[in-house]
Write a protein that holds these residues in place. Structure first.
Motif, mmCIF file in Angstrom:
data_model
loop_
_atom_site.group_PDB
_atom_site.id
_atom_site.type_symbol
_atom_site.label_atom_id
_atom_site.label_comp_id
_atom_site.label_asym_id
_atom_site.label_seq_id
_atom_site.Cartn_x
_atom_site.Cartn_y
_atom_site.Cartn_z
ATOM 1 N N LEU A 46 22.652 -16.845 -23.757
ATOM 2 C CA LEU A 46 21.994 -17.907 -23.010
ATOM 3 C C LEU A 46 22.750 -18.155 -21.709
ATOM 4 C CD1 LEU A 46 21.585 -20.437 -25.958
ATOM 5 C CD2 LEU A 46 19.927 -18.718 -25.222
ATOM 6 N N GLU A 47 22.031 -18.463 -20.664
ATOM 7 C CA GLU A 47 22.648 -18.812 -19.386
ATOM 8 C C GLU A 47 22.475 -20.300 -19.141
ATOM 9 O OE1 GLU A 47 22.055 -17.947 -14.594
ATOM 10 O OE2 GLU A 47 21.343 -16.477 -16.055
ATOM 11 N N VAL A 48 23.580 -20.981 -18.836
ATOM 12 C CA VAL A 48 23.540 -22.394 -18.461
ATOM 13 C C VAL A 48 23.637 -22.445 -16.941
ATOM 14 C CG1 VAL A 48 24.608 -24.659 -18.739
ATOM 15 C CG2 VAL A 48 24.657 -23.015 -20.628
ATOM 16 N N ASP A 49 22.494 -22.672 -16.309
ATOM 17 C CA ASP A 49 22.425 -22.518 -14.859
ATOM 18 C C ASP A 49 22.786 -23.782 -14.089
ATOM 19 O OD1 ASP A 49 20.225 -24.006 -15.528
ATOM 20 O OD2 ASP A 49 18.736 -22.580 -14.779
ATOM 21 N N ALA A 50 23.318 -24.794 -14.768
ATOM 22 C CA ALA A 50 23.734 -26.015 -14.078
ATOM 23 C C ALA A 50 24.975 -25.738 -13.243
ATOM 24 C CB ALA A 50 24.023 -27.117 -15.090
ATOM 25 N N PRO A 51 25.034 -26.249 -12.024
ATOM 26 C CA PRO A 51 26.184 -25.957 -11.152
ATOM 27 C C PRO A 51 27.448 -26.680 -11.606
ATOM 28 C CG PRO A 51 24.734 -27.562 -10.105
ATOM 29 C CD PRO A 51 24.044 -27.113 -11.355
ATOM 30 N N TYR A 52 28.572 -26.150 -11.204
ATOM 31 C CA TYR A 52 29.858 -26.814 -11.334
ATOM 32 C C TYR A 52 30.164 -27.505 -10.010
ATOM 33 C CZ TYR A 52 30.621 -23.836 -15.464
ATOM 34 O OH TYR A 52 30.522 -23.203 -16.685
ATOM 35 N N PRO A 53 30.991 -28.551 -10.015
ATOM 36 C CA PRO A 53 31.632 -29.199 -11.162
ATOM 37 C C PRO A 53 30.627 -30.007 -11.978
ATOM 38 C CG PRO A 53 32.131 -30.421 -9.173
ATOM 39 C CD PRO A 53 31.390 -29.183 -8.737
ATOM 40 N N ARG A 54 30.927 -30.168 -13.272
ATOM 41 C CA ARG A 54 30.100 -30.960 -14.172
ATOM 42 C C ARG A 54 30.867 -32.214 -14.583
ATOM 43 N NH1 ARG A 54 28.233 -25.765 -17.865
ATOM 44 N NH2 ARG A 54 27.096 -24.682 -16.196
ATOM 45 N N PHE A 92 26.236 -35.172 -16.065
ATOM 46 C CA PHE A 92 25.611 -33.966 -16.617
ATOM 47 C C PHE A 92 25.400 -34.111 -18.118
ATOM 48 C CE2 PHE A 92 26.266 -29.597 -18.417
ATOM 49 C CZ PHE A 92 25.011 -29.106 -18.068
ATOM 50 N N ARG A 93 26.353 -34.742 -18.816
ATOM 51 C CA ARG A 93 26.240 -34.903 -20.263
ATOM 52 C C ARG A 93 25.034 -35.745 -20.682
ATOM 53 N NH1 ARG A 93 32.181 -35.125 -20.765
ATOM 54 N NH2 ARG A 93 32.860 -33.393 -22.095
ATOM 55 N N THR A 94 24.545 -36.584 -19.790
ATOM 56 C CA THR A 94 23.401 -37.442 -20.120
ATOM 57 C C THR A 94 22.122 -37.002 -19.409
ATOM 58 O OG1 THR A 94 24.028 -38.999 -18.364
ATOM 59 C CG2 THR A 94 24.895 -39.429 -20.564
ATOM 60 N N SER A 95 22.148 -35.830 -18.805
ATOM 61 C CA SER A 95 20.999 -35.372 -18.021
ATOM 62 C C SER A 95 19.974 -34.648 -18.889
ATOM 63 C CB SER A 95 21.460 -34.438 -16.905
ATOM 64 O OG SER A 95 21.947 -33.214 -17.445
ATOM 65 N N ALA A 96 18.745 -34.576 -18.383
ATOM 66 C CA ALA A 96 17.687 -33.841 -19.075
ATOM 67 C C ALA A 96 18.007 -32.348 -19.124
ATOM 68 C CB ALA A 96 16.355 -34.083 -18.373
ATOM 69 N N ALA A 120 20.400 -31.774 -22.013
ATOM 70 C CA ALA A 120 19.694 -31.900 -23.290
ATOM 71 C C ALA A 120 18.840 -30.668 -23.572
ATOM 72 C CB ALA A 120 18.824 -33.155 -23.281
ATOM 73 N N ALA A 121 18.183 -30.140 -22.546
ATOM 74 C CA ALA A 121 17.335 -28.958 -22.728
ATOM 75 C C ALA A 121 18.167 -27.739 -23.124
ATOM 76 C CB ALA A 121 16.545 -28.684 -21.451
ATOM 77 N N HIS A 122 19.307 -27.564 -22.462
ATOM 78 C CA HIS A 122 20.180 -26.437 -22.812
ATOM 79 C C HIS A 122 20.743 -26.601 -24.226
ATOM 80 C CE1 HIS A 122 20.128 -24.117 -19.150
ATOM 81 N NE2 HIS A 122 20.479 -25.149 -18.406
ATOM 82 N N CYS A 123 21.071 -27.833 -24.613
ATOM 83 C CA CYS A 123 21.572 -28.069 -25.969
ATOM 84 C C CYS A 123 20.510 -27.737 -27.015
ATOM 85 C CB CYS A 123 22.031 -29.519 -26.121
ATOM 86 S SG CYS A 123 23.590 -29.900 -25.283
ATOM 87 N N ARG A 124 19.269 -28.088 -26.741
ATOM 88 C CA ARG A 124 18.198 -27.749 -27.679
ATOM 89 C C ARG A 124 18.050 -26.242 -27.808
ATOM 90 N NH1 ARG A 124 15.590 -32.242 -25.293
ATOM 91 N NH2 ARG A 124 14.518 -30.878 -23.810
ATOM 92 N N GLU A 125 18.109 -25.538 -26.677
ATOM 93 C CA GLU A 125 17.976 -24.083 -26.704
ATOM 94 C C GLU A 125 19.122 -23.449 -27.485
ATOM 95 O OE1 GLU A 125 17.239 -20.413 -23.532
ATOM 96 O OE2 GLU A 125 18.337 -22.204 -22.878
#
Length: 280
Positions: free
Chosen positions: A243-251, A255-259, A262-267
């Motif tokens: 799986l690729e987590v395409d959210a940019p750094y820094p986090r 980010f922990r409370t973002s949609a 949550a979507a990446h966690c579900r995947e």
């Protein structure tokens, strides 16, 4: 870890990183198998490519061979079949000495209780035959990276659990490795300390730009830290999905409370549940 200095090991680039598709290969596992003397087959036909600059998490059920894969990469044990290749530099050495190209952080800090913090951090260079006087600047630099330069003369018993783990991370970084291997380093810590060290680890990674392979059981930790998540199937371990987590750094906490999080966690959770149901 505040006021981190820029430490740029050979093969690491501090600052902006290229996209996943643009990163050169650093490490390759081809058809790797590991069977122990008792007959337990920990890994079967594991294939994996790690690119320079990746933050990769190995995620999978207990007993699927994540830690075994990490130890094979480190050169701490030999595969029963297949090939593990560092694609540039000296590569991993097989045996108790993993060499300066690879740093390892284990589940427990494994510090020498009779030695001061600076002496614990010096250990990898000491095993390479380098004197403390010669390595002192590297030791202090690594301690500064993890925010413990003021504790260089303390003994491990005088530190909190989180601080002891930071010493372990500094010890892994003191040789300026190109590849940092981390085997569930925060699993035994309370949630608040674990979150703080997750944040600190990403800040540290931004400072040094090293490639990281991180073993975890936690979907949430893997998504927060990683740009690549490799999901492993139940024993014998092998790669089921990437799986690729395409959210940019820094986090950060946002980010922990973002949609997106949550979507990446579900995947990742769905992939892990599938892996747990895989038959050997």
């Amino acid at each position: 870890m505040n006021d981190a200095v820029a430490l740029t090991p050979a093969g690491c680039v501090a600052g902006a990183r290229p996209g996943l598709a643009e990163r050169p290969e650093l490490l390759r596992l081809e058809h790797v198998k590991k069977r122990f003397r008792g007959g337990v087959e920990a890994l079967r036909d594991m294939n994996l490519t790690v690119n320079t600059g990746d933050f990769m998490s190995l995620l999978g059920p207990s007993g699927c061979g994540k830690s075994t894969a990490l130890r094979l990469i480190a050169g701490l044990m030999q595969p029963s079949a297949g090939r593990i290749e560092m694609l540039s530099g000296k590569g991993a050495k097989h045996g108790p000495d993993v060499g300066p190209d690879i740093g390892v952080v284990f589940q427990e800090p494994t510090l020498m209780p009779w030695a001061r913090v600076a002496e614990n951090v010096w250990l990898p260079w000491r095993l390479q035959g380098r004197s403390y006087a010669d390595a002192r600047d590297d030791v202090l630099e690594a301690l500064k990276l993890v925010g413990l330069e003021k504790f260089q003369r303390a003994f491990p018993r005088e530190l909190s659990g989180g601080m002891r783990m930071r010493v372990s991370i500094a010890r892994a970084l003191v040789t300026k490795p190109r590849l940092l291997l981390m085997d569930e380093p925060f699993a035994a810590l309370d949630e608040i300390t674990r979150f703080r060290l997750n944040n600190d680890l990403l800040a540290l990674r931004e400072a040094i730009g090293c490639t990281v392979i991180f073993v975890t059981h936690s979907v949430f930790e893997s998504v927060f830290l990683s740009d690549r998540i490799v999901v492993m199937g139940a024993r014998p371990g092998r790669v089921i999905r990437e799986l690729e987590v395409d959210a940019p750094y820094p986090r950060d906490e946002a980010f922990r409370t973002s949609a997106t999080y949550a979507a990446h966690c579900r995947e990742a959770s769905d992939a892990l549940h599938h892996a747990m149901g895989e038959a050997a």
